[in-house]
Write a protein that holds these residues in place. Structure first.
Motif, PDB file in Angstrom:
ATOM      1  N   CYS A  61      32.155  21.840  44.508  1.00 28.72           N
ATOM      2  CA  CYS A  61      33.116  20.908  43.611  1.00 28.72           C
ATOM      3  C   CYS A  61      33.825  19.969  43.866  1.00 28.72           C
ATOM      4  CB  CYS A  61      32.051  21.425  41.752  1.00 28.72           C
ATOM      5  SG  CYS A  61      30.500  21.936  41.655  1.00 28.72           S
ATOM      6  N   ASP A  62      34.060  18.566  44.234  1.00 25.50           N
ATOM      7  CA  ASP A  62      35.435  18.165  44.122  1.00 25.50           C
ATOM      8  C   ASP A  62      35.644  17.410  42.568  1.00 25.50           C
ATOM      9  OD1 ASP A  62      37.742  16.344  45.131  1.00 25.50           O
ATOM     10  OD2 ASP A  62      37.070  16.269  46.136  1.00 25.50           O
TER      11      ASP A  62
ATOM     12  N   ASN B  33      25.406  28.973  61.265  1.00 26.27           N
ATOM     13  CA  ASN B  33      26.950  28.522  60.686  1.00 26.27           C
ATOM     14  C   ASN B  33      26.852  27.351  60.106  1.00 26.27           C
ATOM     15  OD1 ASN B  33      28.113  30.960  61.329  1.00 26.27           O
ATOM     16  ND2 ASN B  33      29.776  29.898  62.221  1.00 26.27           N
ATOM     17  N   TYR B  34      26.502  27.314  58.201  1.00 23.62           N
ATOM     18  CA  TYR B  34      26.721  26.151  57.362  1.00 23.62           C
ATOM     19  C   TYR B  34      27.638  26.002  56.622  1.00 23.62           C
ATOM     20  CZ  TYR B  34      21.327  26.492  58.379  1.00 23.62           C
ATOM     21  OH  TYR B  34      20.508  26.935  58.762  1.00 23.62           O
ATOM     22  N   MET B  35      28.665  24.589  56.500  1.00 21.80           N
ATOM     23  CA  MET B  35      29.512  24.675  56.083  1.00 21.80           C
ATOM     24  C   MET B  35      29.504  23.634  54.886  1.00 21.80           C
ATOM     25  SD  MET B  35      32.453  23.245  56.167  1.00 21.80           S
ATOM     26  CE  MET B  35      33.239  21.825  57.349  1.00 21.80           C
ATOM     27  N   ILE B  36      30.281  23.860  53.466  1.00 18.10           N
ATOM     28  CA  ILE B  36      30.547  22.991  52.576  1.00 18.10           C
ATOM     29  C   ILE B  36      31.379  22.787  52.435  1.00 18.10           C
ATOM     30  CG2 ILE B  36      29.694  21.901  50.385  1.00 18.10           C
ATOM     31  CD1 ILE B  36      27.297  24.521  50.059  1.00 18.10           C
ATOM     32  N   CYS B  37      31.927  20.868  52.546  1.00 19.07           N
ATOM     33  CA  CYS B  37      33.623  21.150  52.376  1.00 19.07           C
ATOM     34  C   CYS B  37      33.890  19.380  51.569  1.00 19.07           C
ATOM     35  CB  CYS B  37      34.240  21.064  53.328  1.00 19.07           C
ATOM     36  SG  CYS B  37      33.879  19.800  54.363  1.00 19.07           S
ATOM     37  N   SER B  38      35.228  19.772  50.778  1.00 21.62           N
ATOM     38  CA  SER B  38      35.426  18.776  50.207  1.00 21.62           C
ATOM     39  C   SER B  38      35.835  17.519  50.924  1.00 21.62           C
ATOM     40  CB  SER B  38      36.468  18.967  49.258  1.00 21.62           C
ATOM     41  OG  SER B  38      37.743  19.712  49.247  1.00 21.62           O
ATOM     42  N   ASP B  39      36.475  16.644  50.487  1.00 25.16           N
ATOM     43  CA  ASP B  39      36.799  15.375  51.319  1.00 25.16           C
ATOM     44  C   ASP B  39      38.202  16.139  51.678  1.00 25.16           C
ATOM     45  OD1 ASP B  39      37.807  14.722  48.825  1.00 25.16           O
ATOM     46  OD2 ASP B  39      38.261  12.970  49.058  1.00 25.16           O
ATOM     47  N   GLY B  40      38.955  16.574  51.326  1.00 27.42           N
ATOM     48  CA  GLY B  40      40.561  17.242  51.741  1.00 27.42           C
ATOM     49  C   GLY B  40      40.580  18.303  52.538  1.00 27.42           C
ATOM     50  N   PHE B  41      39.685  18.488  52.816  1.00 33.22           N
ATOM     51  CA  PHE B  41      38.977  19.127  54.082  1.00 33.22           C
ATOM     52  C   PHE B  41      39.016  18.733  55.193  1.00 33.22           C
ATOM     53  CE2 PHE B  41      36.837  22.349  56.847  1.00 33.22           C
ATOM     54  CZ  PHE B  41      37.986  23.678  57.095  1.00 33.22           C
ATOM     55  N   ARG B  42      38.288  17.275  54.849  1.00 38.45           N
ATOM     56  CA  ARG B  42      38.320  17.467  56.622  1.00 38.45           C
ATOM     57  C   ARG B  42      38.360  15.820  56.456  1.00 38.45           C
ATOM     58  NH1 ARG B  42      35.208  12.389  54.795  1.00 38.45           N
ATOM     59  NH2 ARG B  42      34.292  13.124  52.665  1.00 38.45           N
ATOM     60  N   HIS B  43      39.274  15.022  55.648  1.00 39.32           N
ATOM     61  CA  HIS B  43      39.752  13.721  56.410  1.00 39.32           C
ATOM     62  C   HIS B  43      40.786  13.924  57.234  1.00 39.32           C
ATOM     63  CE1 HIS B  43      40.181  12.034  52.306  1.00 39.32           C
ATOM     64  NE2 HIS B  43      38.707  11.472  52.656  1.00 39.32           N
ATOM     65  N   VAL B  44      41.909  15.315  58.070  1.00 41.22           N
ATOM     66  CA  VAL B  44      42.548  14.987  58.437  1.00 41.22           C
ATOM     67  C   VAL B  44      42.180  15.925  59.282  1.00 41.22           C
ATOM     68  CG1 VAL B  44      44.317  14.444  57.624  1.00 41.22           C
ATOM     69  CG2 VAL B  44      44.009  16.678  57.474  1.00 41.22           C
TER      70      VAL B  44
ATOM     71  N   ASN C  33      44.674  22.699  41.231  1.00 35.67           N
ATOM     72  CA  ASN C  33      43.301  22.147  42.163  1.00 35.67           C
ATOM     73  C   ASN C  33      42.224  21.853  40.985  1.00 35.67           C
ATOM     74  OD1 ASN C  33      41.452  22.816  43.554  1.00 35.67           O
ATOM     75  ND2 ASN C  33      42.377  24.753  44.473  1.00 35.67           N
ATOM     76  N   GLN C  34      41.354  20.629  41.494  1.00 34.93           N
ATOM     77  CA  GLN C  34      40.588  19.941  40.124  1.00 34.93           C
ATOM     78  C   GLN C  34      39.380  20.892  41.295  1.00 34.93           C
ATOM     79  OE1 GLN C  34      41.614  16.491  39.762  1.00 34.93           O
ATOM     80  NE2 GLN C  34      42.047  16.607  37.729  1.00 34.93           N
ATOM     81  N   ASP C  35      38.972  21.100  42.307  1.00 33.44           N
ATOM     82  CA  ASP C  35      38.287  21.695  43.491  1.00 33.44           C
ATOM     83  C   ASP C  35      37.623  22.826  42.496  1.00 33.44           C
ATOM     84  OD1 ASP C  35      38.912  19.935  44.990  1.00 33.44           O
ATOM     85  OD2 ASP C  35      38.935  20.910  46.432  1.00 33.44           O
ATOM     86  N   SER C  36      36.360  23.160  42.145  1.00 32.49           N
ATOM     87  CA  SER C  36      35.628  24.962  41.929  1.00 32.49           C
ATOM     88  C   SER C  36      34.581  25.696  43.357  1.00 32.49           C
ATOM     89  CB  SER C  36      35.466  24.069  40.999  1.00 32.49           C
ATOM     90  OG  SER C  36      36.081  23.954  40.228  1.00 32.49           O
TER      91      SER C  36
ATOM     92  N   GLY D 157      39.704  16.333  35.734  1.00 36.34           N
ATOM     93  CA  GLY D 157      38.664  16.636  36.308  1.00 36.34           C
ATOM     94  C   GLY D 157      38.391  18.483  37.350  1.00 36.34           C
ATOM     95  N   GLU D 158      39.637  18.905  37.005  1.00 36.96           N
ATOM     96  CA  GLU D 158      39.603  20.819  37.036  1.00 36.96           C
ATOM     97  C   GLU D 158      37.683  21.195  35.650  1.00 36.96           C
ATOM     98  OE1 GLU D 158      42.592  19.971  33.940  1.00 36.96           O
ATOM     99  OE2 GLU D 158      41.868  18.951  36.218  1.00 36.96           O
ATOM    100  N   LEU D 159      38.236  20.979  34.803  1.00 39.72           N
ATOM    101  CA  LEU D 159      36.906  20.610  33.973  1.00 39.72           C
ATOM    102  C   LEU D 159      35.268  20.702  33.969  1.00 39.72           C
ATOM    103  CD1 LEU D 159      37.388  20.221  29.741  1.00 39.72           C
ATOM    104  CD2 LEU D 159      35.247  19.965  30.623  1.00 39.72           C
ATOM    105  N   ALA D 160      35.487  19.418  35.181  1.00 41.90           N
ATOM    106  CA  ALA D 160      34.109  18.945  34.755  1.00 41.90           C
ATOM    107  C   ALA D 160      33.482  19.644  36.093  1.00 41.90           C
ATOM    108  CB  ALA D 160      34.629  17.512  35.398  1.00 41.90           C
ATOM    109  N   SER D 161      34.988  19.914  36.987  1.00 38.49           N
ATOM    110  CA  SER D 161      34.131  20.511  38.415  1.00 38.49           C
ATOM    111  C   SER D 161      33.688  22.241  37.933  1.00 38.49           C
ATOM    112  CB  SER D 161      35.031  20.537  40.323  1.00 38.49           C
ATOM    113  OG  SER D 161      36.381  20.991  39.283  1.00 38.49           O
ATOM    114  N   ALA D 162      34.450  22.952  36.747  1.00 38.40           N
ATOM    115  CA  ALA D 162      34.553  24.332  36.803  1.00 38.40           C
ATOM    116  C   ALA D 162      33.057  24.201  35.862  1.00 38.40           C
ATOM    117  CB  ALA D 162      35.806  24.621  35.590  1.00 38.40           C
ATOM    118  N   GLU D 163      33.046  23.097  35.207  1.00 36.63           N
ATOM    119  CA  GLU D 163      31.479  23.391  34.287  1.00 36.63           C
ATOM    120  C   GLU D 163      30.435  23.201  34.997  1.00 36.63           C
ATOM    121  OE1 GLU D 163      29.022  22.926  31.118  1.00 36.63           O
ATOM    122  OE2 GLU D 163      30.772  23.922  31.513  1.00 36.63           O
ATOM    123  N   VAL D 164      30.671  22.212  36.334  1.00 37.59           N
ATOM    124  CA  VAL D 164      29.296  22.056  37.441  1.00 37.59           C
ATOM    125  C   VAL D 164      28.820  23.813  37.911  1.00 37.59           C
ATOM    126  CG1 VAL D 164      28.224  21.776  39.095  1.00 37.59           C
ATOM    127  CG2 VAL D 164      29.374  20.138  37.462  1.00 37.59           C
ATOM    128  N   VAL D 165      30.198  24.339  38.315  1.00 38.41           N
ATOM    129  CA  VAL D 165      30.047  25.967  39.315  1.00 38.41           C
ATOM    130  C   VAL D 165      29.531  27.072  37.886  1.00 38.41           C
ATOM    131  CG1 VAL D 165      30.901  27.847  39.806  1.00 38.41           C
ATOM    132  CG2 VAL D 165      31.923  25.053  40.801  1.00 38.41           C
TER     133      VAL D 165
END
Length: 255
Positions: free
Chosen positions: A40-41, A194-205, A18-21, A49-57
């Protein structure tokens, strides 16, 4: 005033990592309420990619815990916006340098909300989205993608963009190129929205109609409601054979 927030993330049905954080932090201080909601996706086609997202978080979470309490007594939104942009640019430079040193490609989107009392700021790089769900569904961020840029330039229709082979290609993210230009917006929080933040994997379908109906502020009024509904939607996304990691966070101010 109260802040209610929930999040969920899932590796999905095909990927091993899971490269999302995702990060949610809320605090009640002597000067009022504060919150940080960040998704962060990590780039699925790039290594680490998981290192990059985790570092920003990690960087924003440490700021919230260690620096924000000292900033709140003299809080200024324009200064805060400048500091967020500077932080994202420093993170970009750090990850670019690390990637070059280690001969790796790594990158991540970075999209979040910082709330203080009755006001908020969005910050955004990439194609992770922020939606406001009230009596309608409103997208608060602008996708930093090749196809979105082409649509704005009049070179492509929205219909063509949805099926273009480059529809997931980013023109901005953290950790890939030397320059990054974060999008920052200021606004007033709306009560019971309600404010929602989502990665593209959540919203694609998921359709916009489904997002509006399933995340309605009339339907989701508690953290337990939010948590349950996010998991149900993630399961729906997986049942529809989405291949990406899946992450979403919900934030609701009660003023």
């Amino acid at each position: 005033m109260e802040y209610i927030a929930a999040c969920d993330t899932d590796v999905g049905i095909t990927k091993k990592i899971n490269q999302d954080s995702v990060c949610i932090k809320t605090a009640k201080t002597n000067t009022g309420r504060a919150a940080l909601i960040l998704v962060c996706d990590g780039m699925g086609g790039l290594s680490r990619g998981e290192l990059a997202s985790a570092e920003v978080v990690r960087s924003f979470a440490e700021w919230f815990d260690r620096e924000l309490p000292f900033e709140l007594p003299e809080w200024d939104w324009h200064t805060a916006a400048h500091n967020v942009i500077s932080r994202l640019r420093r993170l970009n430079a750090k990850l670019v340098a690390y990637g070059r040193r280690e001969c790796l490609q790594l990158g991540t989107t970075a999209t979040g909300i910082i709330a203080v009392d009755s006001q908020f700021m969005t910050f955004h790089v990439g194609d992770t989205r922020i939606y406001k769900v009230s009596d309608k569904l409103s997208q608060l961020t602008d996708d930093h993608t090749f196809v979105n840029r082409e649509v704005k330039l009049g070179n492509m229709t929205p219909e063509e963009a949805r099926t273009d082979p480059l529809r997931n290609a980013l023109v901005q993210c953290i950790g890939v190129t030397d320059d990054v230009f974060p999008e920052v917006k200021l606004g007033d929080l709306e009560n019971g929205v309600n404010y929602m933040i989502c990665s593209d994997g959540f919203r694609h379908v998921l359709t916009e109609k489904e997002l509006f109906e399933e995340l309605s502020p009339k339907k989701l009024t508690t953290k337990a409601d939010m948590q349950k509904q996010l998991r149900q939607l993630i399961d729906t996304v997986k049942d529809r054979d989405e291949t990406d990691n899946i992450t979403a966070a919900l934030f609701r101010p009660e003023l």
